[in-house]
Design a protein around this motif. Structure first.
Motif, short mmCIF file in Angstrom:
data_model
loop_
_atom_site.label_atom_id
_atom_site.label_comp_id
_atom_site.label_asym_id
_atom_site.label_seq_id
_atom_site.Cartn_x
_atom_site.Cartn_y
_atom_site.Cartn_z
N ALA A 39 53.89 -96.74 50.05
CA ALA A 39 54.64 -94.73 50.81
C ALA A 39 55.63 -95.39 50.54
CB ALA A 39 54.00 -94.63 52.18
N ILE A 40 56.30 -96.21 51.19
CA ILE A 40 57.58 -96.51 50.92
C ILE A 40 58.67 -96.59 49.88
CG2 ILE A 40 60.08 -98.53 51.63
CD1 ILE A 40 58.00 -99.51 54.17
N ILE A 41 57.68 -97.12 49.32
CA ILE A 41 58.65 -97.35 47.88
C ILE A 41 58.97 -95.76 47.13
CG2 ILE A 41 58.15 -98.39 45.08
CD1 ILE A 41 57.14 -100.96 46.51
N GLY A 42 56.87 -95.27 46.80
CA GLY A 42 57.00 -93.12 46.84
C GLY A 42 58.34 -92.87 46.97
N ILE A 43 58.47 -93.02 48.69
CA ILE A 43 59.61 -92.27 48.70
C ILE A 43 60.60 -92.46 48.66
CG2 ILE A 43 60.62 -91.64 51.67
CD1 ILE A 43 58.27 -92.47 52.76
N VAL A 44 60.74 -93.79 47.76
CA VAL A 44 62.44 -94.22 47.61
C VAL A 44 62.71 -93.27 45.77
CG1 VAL A 44 63.62 -95.96 46.91
CG2 VAL A 44 62.39 -96.08 48.89
N LYS A 45 61.76 -93.96 45.58
CA LYS A 45 61.78 -93.11 44.32
C LYS A 45 61.42 -91.84 43.83
CE LYS A 45 59.46 -96.20 40.94
NZ LYS A 45 58.29 -97.22 40.17
N GLY A 46 60.84 -90.88 44.90
CA GLY A 46 61.11 -89.49 44.69
C GLY A 46 61.77 -88.83 45.28
N LEU A 47 62.31 -89.37 46.24
CA LEU A 47 63.96 -88.90 46.91
C LEU A 47 64.61 -89.05 46.03
CD1 LEU A 47 63.75 -89.90 50.54
CD2 LEU A 47 63.32 -87.58 48.94
N PHE A 48 64.84 -90.30 45.08
CA PHE A 48 65.51 -90.50 43.63
C PHE A 48 65.01 -90.17 42.33
CE2 PHE A 48 66.71 -92.76 47.87
CZ PHE A 48 67.71 -92.76 47.91
N LYS A 49 64.45 -89.59 42.00
CA LYS A 49 64.04 -89.37 40.68
C LYS A 49 64.05 -90.46 39.38
CE LYS A 49 66.44 -85.07 40.56
NZ LYS A 49 66.72 -84.05 39.66
N ALA A 50 63.21 -91.67 40.67
CA ALA A 50 62.58 -92.94 39.85
C ALA A 50 61.22 -92.58 39.01
CB ALA A 50 62.67 -94.01 40.86
N GLN A 51 60.56 -92.24 39.54
CA GLN A 51 59.29 -92.08 39.16
C GLN A 51 58.74 -90.95 37.90
OE1 GLN A 51 56.57 -93.57 40.35
NE2 GLN A 51 55.54 -92.65 39.35
N THR A 52 58.25 -91.03 36.76
CA THR A 52 58.00 -89.94 36.15
C THR A 52 56.95 -89.44 36.54
OG1 THR A 52 57.28 -91.31 34.52
CG2 THR A 52 59.93 -91.68 34.95
N GLY A 53 56.66 -88.20 35.63
CA GLY A 53 55.22 -87.34 35.79
C GLY A 53 54.02 -88.09 35.10
N MET A 54 54.54 -89.00 34.14
CA MET A 54 53.57 -89.45 33.50
C MET A 54 53.04 -91.14 34.28
SD MET A 54 53.47 -88.60 30.37
CE MET A 54 53.17 -89.79 29.26
N TRP A 55 51.42 -90.72 33.79
CA TRP A 55 50.90 -91.90 35.06
C TRP A 55 50.08 -92.70 33.89
CZ3 TRP A 55 45.92 -91.75 35.30
CH2 TRP A 55 44.67 -89.87 34.21
N GLN A 56 50.03 -94.15 34.59
CA GLN A 56 48.77 -95.16 33.57
C GLN A 56 47.26 -95.17 34.12
OE1 GLN A 56 50.76 -99.17 34.83
NE2 GLN A 56 50.91 -99.49 33.15
N ARG A 57 46.54 -95.06 33.24
CA ARG A 57 45.42 -95.23 33.55
C ARG A 57 44.92 -96.23 33.75
NH1 ARG A 57 41.44 -91.70 32.21
NH2 ARG A 57 38.73 -92.14 32.01
N THR A 58 44.31 -95.71 35.18
CA THR A 58 42.99 -97.28 35.12
C THR A 58 42.36 -97.23 35.37
OG1 THR A 58 42.89 -96.23 38.06
CG2 THR A 58 44.31 -96.66 38.01
N GLN A 59 41.50 -99.18 35.54
CA GLN A 59 40.43 -99.30 35.00
C GLN A 59 39.33 -99.29 35.74
OE1 GLN A 59 40.53 -103.01 33.69
NE2 GLN A 59 42.56 -102.88 32.04
N ARG A 60 38.08 -98.21 36.03
CA ARG A 60 37.15 -98.46 36.38
C ARG A 60 35.79 -98.13 35.19
NH1 ARG A 60 39.36 -92.95 39.79
NH2 ARG A 60 41.71 -93.77 40.35
N PHE A 77 55.10 -89.82 55.70
CA PHE A 77 56.26 -90.55 56.61
C PHE A 77 55.42 -91.61 57.76
CE2 PHE A 77 58.65 -87.01 54.66
CZ PHE A 77 60.04 -87.58 54.32
N ILE A 78 54.90 -92.19 57.52
CA ILE A 78 53.74 -92.52 58.80
C ILE A 78 55.15 -94.35 58.50
CG2 ILE A 78 52.38 -94.49 58.04
CD1 ILE A 78 51.01 -91.94 59.87
N PRO A 79 54.80 -95.09 57.09
CA PRO A 79 56.28 -95.79 57.02
C PRO A 79 57.24 -96.52 57.83
CG PRO A 79 54.49 -95.73 54.88
CD PRO A 79 54.35 -94.44 55.94
#
Length: 168
Positions: free
Chosen positions: A147-168, A82-84
């Protein structure tokens, strides 16, 4: 199923049942950093959205009878997520209190900090020189915007459990 931060939720649920979460000292884990700010941005959105999802579901929440675990959760996770919101309140407060010279000075400092992050980002887009010291305000703003976007996505179910692998 469908839990974004299952590793966090599982370990917190274990700790909440008054069991110990132990770390194997001989275990070796290697995680390389992301290659770009945009990858780090997406990763941070997912982490905070997962934290909000767990908070909404009541998963991994320490009880009042677990003060040490609760303190760790609040100070290391909840406040950081919640820092933002606190930063936005600080900026709005500074704007509202501009009749006091101290708060004008604070407002100028905040605007200079955010402007330096913006300059760093724009210089990168334009292929211009970016002083390395400006990467600090840029990264700070990057993770807090995510984090602001994450708060909104998390509270309004806009983020899925699927994730994209990053290039490392």
């Amino acid at each position: 199923s469908g839990t974004i931060l299952d590793d966090f939720v599982i370990s917190m649920n274990v700790a909440c049942k008054d069991m110990r979460v132990l770390y194997e000292p001989r275990a070796i884990g290697i995680e390389e950093g992301t290659q770009s700010g945009s990858e780090d941005f997406r990763r941070k959105i997912r982490i905070v959205a997962g934290g909000m999802q767990a908070l909404k579901m009541g998963e991994g929440l320490p009880r009042l009878r677990q003060p040490r675990l609760l303190l760790g959760y609040v100070s290391h996770k909840l406040l950081r997520w919640f820092i933002p919101c606190f930063l936005a309140l600080a900026l709005l407060s500074s704007l509202a209190l501009t009749e006091d010279p101290f708060y004008v000075f604070v407002l100028i400092g905040q605007l200079a900090f955010y402007s330096s992050a913006l300059c760093y980002a724009l210089a990168g887009k334009l292929g211009l020189y970016r002083p390395s010291w400006l990467s600090v305000p840029f990264y700070f703003c990057l993770v807090n915007a995510a984090a602001i976007i994450g708060i909104v996505k998390g509270l309004f179910k806009a983020q899925t459990g699927m994730w994209q692998r990053t290039q490392r």
